[in-house]
Motif scaffolding. Structure first.
Motif: not given
Length: 170
Positions: A3-31
Motif C-alpha cells: 500500500d502507498y498513500t501519497g501524491k507522487a506520480k513515481t513511486l521509488s520503492v526503498p531498498e530497506k524499511i527500518k533496516g529490513k530489505k524490501v523483497t515483496y511489492v504488491s501494487l495493484v491499482k484497484q487497491y
C-alpha cells in the motif's frame, strides 16, 4: 509493500524499511485508492516478488536486481521467460520470443487486440493472467499453450477467437 498513500506520480520503492530489505511489492491499482496518481514504479535491487498493475503505469528496475528486468514498461524475470506486469494503457504489446509463461495478473486491466502477438513457445498462462482484461476480437493464444490456470481468462468483454486445441487445466 502492498500500500502507498501519497501524491507522487513515481513511486521509488526503498531498498530497506527500518533496516529490513524490501523483497515483496504488491501494487495493484484497484487497491491504491489513496494514491490514484501513481504512473510509475521503480523496484530496488532486493525485490524478488512483485505484483504490479497500474493504470497508465510503467515499471523500472534497479540494474543490480538479480530477479527482474523491465522493458517498455513491462516487468519480466531476468531471462524474459516470464512476464509479471504490463502497462494498462497500451493496446499493442511487443513480447519477446523467449517468453514461456504469462504470470499471475500480468495483463490485469489491460486491453489486448489482434495486434498483440503472444509468441509461439508460451506454454503456461498462470491463474488470473488476464484478470479483468479486455480481450478483443481477433486476439489469439498460440497452439503451444498447454496449461491455463484458474480464472486465467477471467476477463471483462471476452472475444477470444482462438484458443489452443489442447491444454491442461490445473
Amino acid at each position: 509493500i502492498y500500500d502507498y498513500t501519497g501524491k507522487a506520480k513515481t513511486l521509488s520503492v526503498p531498498e530497506k524499511i527500518k533496516g529490513k530489505k524490501v523483497t515483496y511489492v504488491s501494487l495493484v491499482k484497484q487497491y491504491l485508492i489513496d494514491a490514484p496518481n501513481i504512473t510509475a514504479v521503480k523496484l530496488p535491487r532486493y525485490v524478488d516478488t512483485a505484483r504490479i498493475s497500474l493504470e497508465k503505469g510503467v515499471v523500472s528496475v534497479d540494474k543490480n536486481n538479480k530477479n527482474f528486468v523491465a522493458k517498455n514498461g513491462m516487468l519480466y524475470n531476468k531471462d524474459k521467460t516470464v512476464i509479471y506486469a504490463a502497462p494498462t494503457d497500451k493496446k499493442k504489446y511487443s513480447l519477446p520470443n523467449t517468453l514461456k509463461t504469462i504470470g499471475e495478473f500480468a495483463f490485469m486491466i489491460c486491453t489486448l487486440t489482434k495486434d498483440t502477438v503472444i509468441p509461439d513457445g508460451v506454454t503456461t498462462i498462470e491463474k488470473q493472467a488476464f484478470y479483468n482484461a479486455t480481450l478483443e476480437k481477433g486476439f489469439k493464444l498460440p497452439d503451444s499453450v498447454e496449461v491455463i490456470g484458474e480464472n486465467a481468462l477471467a476477463a471483462g468483454p471476452l472475444a477470444v477467437t482462438q484458443i489452443a486445441s489442447t491444454f491442461v487445466l490445473p
